[in-house]
Design an enzyme around this catalytic site. Structure first.
Site, mmCIF file in Angstrom:
data_model
loop_
_atom_site.group_PDB
_atom_site.id
_atom_site.type_symbol
_atom_site.label_atom_id
_atom_site.label_comp_id
_atom_site.label_asym_id
_atom_site.label_seq_id
_atom_site.Cartn_x
_atom_site.Cartn_y
_atom_site.Cartn_z
ATOM 1 N N SER A 46 -49.541 -14.466 3.928
ATOM 2 C CA SER A 46 -49.172 -13.222 4.430
ATOM 3 C C SER A 46 -47.541 -13.233 4.626
ATOM 4 O O SER A 46 -46.957 -12.251 4.898
ATOM 5 C CB SER A 46 -49.565 -12.795 5.804
ATOM 6 N N HIS A 47 -46.788 -14.347 4.690
ATOM 7 C CA HIS A 47 -45.383 -14.262 4.622
ATOM 8 C C HIS A 47 -44.843 -15.102 3.395
ATOM 9 O O HIS A 47 -43.544 -15.435 3.369
ATOM 10 C CB HIS A 47 -44.738 -14.963 6.061
ATOM 11 N N ARG A 51 -44.659 -10.753 0.148
ATOM 12 C CA ARG A 51 -43.370 -9.983 0.682
ATOM 13 C C ARG A 51 -42.364 -9.561 -0.182
ATOM 14 O O ARG A 51 -41.582 -8.503 0.155
ATOM 15 C CB ARG A 51 -42.764 -10.736 1.892
ATOM 16 N N HIS A 119 -35.988 -8.768 9.389
ATOM 17 C CA HIS A 119 -36.836 -9.707 9.807
ATOM 18 C C HIS A 119 -38.171 -9.258 9.129
ATOM 19 O O HIS A 119 -38.696 -8.360 9.810
ATOM 20 C CB HIS A 119 -36.851 -10.384 10.891
ATOM 21 N N ALA A 122 -42.121 -15.095 8.700
ATOM 22 C CA ALA A 122 -42.850 -16.145 9.973
ATOM 23 C C ALA A 122 -41.696 -16.765 10.885
ATOM 24 O O ALA A 122 -40.906 -17.196 10.107
ATOM 25 C CB ALA A 122 -43.816 -17.008 9.439
ATOM 26 N N LEU A 123 -42.063 -16.934 12.084
ATOM 27 C CA LEU A 123 -41.092 -17.318 13.017
ATOM 28 C C LEU A 123 -40.947 -18.681 13.145
ATOM 29 O O LEU A 123 -40.255 -19.222 13.585
ATOM 30 C CB LEU A 123 -41.040 -16.651 14.222
ATOM 31 N N THR A 159 -45.326 -5.656 16.627
ATOM 32 C CA THR A 159 -46.340 -6.818 16.731
ATOM 33 C C THR A 159 -45.691 -8.231 17.396
ATOM 34 O O THR A 159 -46.227 -9.151 17.543
ATOM 35 C CB THR A 159 -46.887 -7.209 15.384
ATOM 36 N N ALA A 179 -48.272 -13.535 16.712
ATOM 37 C CA ALA A 179 -47.956 -12.297 17.071
ATOM 38 C C ALA A 179 -48.253 -11.802 18.424
ATOM 39 O O ALA A 179 -49.352 -12.423 18.932
ATOM 40 C CB ALA A 179 -48.713 -11.186 15.938
ATOM 41 N N ARG A 185 -49.578 -7.742 11.661
ATOM 42 C CA ARG A 185 -49.886 -6.653 10.684
ATOM 43 C C ARG A 185 -50.114 -7.060 9.327
ATOM 44 O O ARG A 185 -51.031 -6.599 8.537
ATOM 45 C CB ARG A 185 -48.900 -5.625 10.739
ATOM 46 N N GLU A 187 -51.804 -9.748 8.231
ATOM 47 C CA GLU A 187 -53.158 -10.245 7.821
ATOM 48 C C GLU A 187 -53.934 -8.915 7.788
ATOM 49 O O GLU A 187 -54.895 -8.728 6.821
ATOM 50 C CB GLU A 187 -53.730 -10.915 9.083
#
Ligand code: NDP
Length: 338
Positions: A46-47, A51, A119, A122-123, A159, A179, A185, A187
């Site tokens: 997802s990241h 993207r 941004h 993923a963090l 989120t 999140a 989001r 996902e």
């Protein structure tokens, strides 16, 4: 859905070429491609390359500056302000990380305010390298209004993810990254793309009714995790990554947004601490390992980050998959436009 298998090297080259062909300089393309491919390496699709089309749209319409050169300003010896100059967050982090590491080694603590960044990564990528250096770190950011505060069905908070990393002796760091919505989001977008239903409790439709349909949740609102408790943490993140460092709150970001599906402008707060400089200098590692071991001795319990980290060896060897449609789209985006 047909899938295409890529090695990490092929994936990174594809990402780099897409970014270079659409307005990035080498430094921005390298940092952002590395960020996405590191997400793919840990099975965090997802990241990952998913993207890229969003980044490209925002590069092409001029929302983000693909040639931004982030600048570091010091406002006190332990406070760094890293101005991303309206570029993508990964380069600001690549540049900021060096200064953060030097300063934490020097004085035991740094609070870094990342401002004017875009941004949507993923963090955990921003804190795990600091734990690799022996530090603990926590970071958080806002996004757009997607999450209804507890008691409401109308989106207000982002989120607002938060990631925390803790260094370990002879093990990969313990890292959680979550999140403050029940589900990120990204996902929900992937479930919508793949025609999947979501479990009950993830979000509401535009009428404020619970729904399993990801499309309806994208139009309606996500719910905060843990009801009012998650809602309070989302509020704290608005204040620390927005109010404290002079960056917009999620509803303000929504108001500024052109809704192009790319990353949004905003801020990120990161705090890094050297455990050697606090309390039990000799014993902290062992002390914490005792807790981790106790936790893992409980049946059914694992440490956060373990699933992601255990994907690494397999994906480094076997590569990763992306949908064929996405692959075709990326090949097209990577074509040089003169
Ligand atoms: P998840 O709910 O999938 O996971 C949250 C955390 O919980 C992870 O660290 C995960 O570790 C851990 N975890 C999951 N299951 C267990 C378990 N059974 N036992 C112990 N730990 C567990 O993540 P989210 O959907 O909340 O967030 C996904 C990503 O989206 C994050 O990386 C976040 O940074 C990103 N995001 C980015 C935004 C941005 O604007 N930049 C906005 C919002 C989200 P593990 O990975 O090992 O399963």
């Amino acid at each position: 859905m047909q899938q295409v298998n890529l090695t990490l090297e092929q994936g990174k080259e594809l990402a780099f070429n897409c970014l270079i062909s659409n307005g990035c300089d080498d430094a921005n393309a390298e940092a952002t491609a590395e960020n996405m491919i590191t997400a793919e390496r840990d099975g965090c699709s997802s990241h990952g390359l998913f993207r890229l089309p969003g980044y490209v749209i925002s590069l092409k319409n001029g929302k983000i500056n693909g040639r931004a050169a982030p600048v570091i300003k010091k406002s006190a010896s332990s406070i760094l302000r890293i101005d991303g100059k309206r570029g993508m967050a990964p380069l600001a982090h690549t540049i900021g990380k060096k200064a953060i590491i030097e300063r934490v080694h020097d004085q035991g603590v740094v609070i870094a305010a990342f401002v004017n960044i875009f941004h949507m990564a993923a963090l955990w990528l921003d804190v795990e390298p600091l734990a690799d250096e022996g530090f603990t770190a926590i970071t958080m950011t806002t996004s757009r209004s997607f999450v209804a505060p507890a008691g409401s069905s109308k989106p207000l908070f982002g989120t607002n993810p938060m990631a925390f990393a803790w260094p370990r002796a002879n093990e990969l760091p313990m890292v959680f990254d979550q999140a403050t919505s029940v589900l990120a989001r990204g996902e929900v977008q992937i479930a919508a793309r793949d025609g999947l239903e979501l479990p009950e409790g993830v979000g509401l439709d535009v009428r404020g009714c619970l729904t399993n349909n990801p499309e309806s949740i994208l139009e309606g609102a996500l719910l905060p995790f843990g009801g009012y408790k998650g809602s309070a943490i989302a509020l704290m993140i608005e204040l620390l990554a927005g109010g404290l460092i002079g960056q917009p709150f999620s509803p303000e970001i929504s108001a500024l947004s052109n809704g192009d599906g790319g990353p949004e402008p905003g801020g990120q707060l990161l705090i890094a601490l050297d455990p050697d400089r606090f309390g039990d200098q000799k014993g902290w590692r062992h002390h914490c390992e005792v807790l981790f071991a106790k936790m893992k001795s409980y049946p059914g319990v694992r440490l956060p980050g373990q699933r992601r980290q255990s994907n690494r060896d397999r994906i480094i060897k076997e590569g990763f998959q992306i949908p064929e449609n996405l692959h075709k789209e990326l090949l097209k985006l990577a074509e040089k436009v003169d």
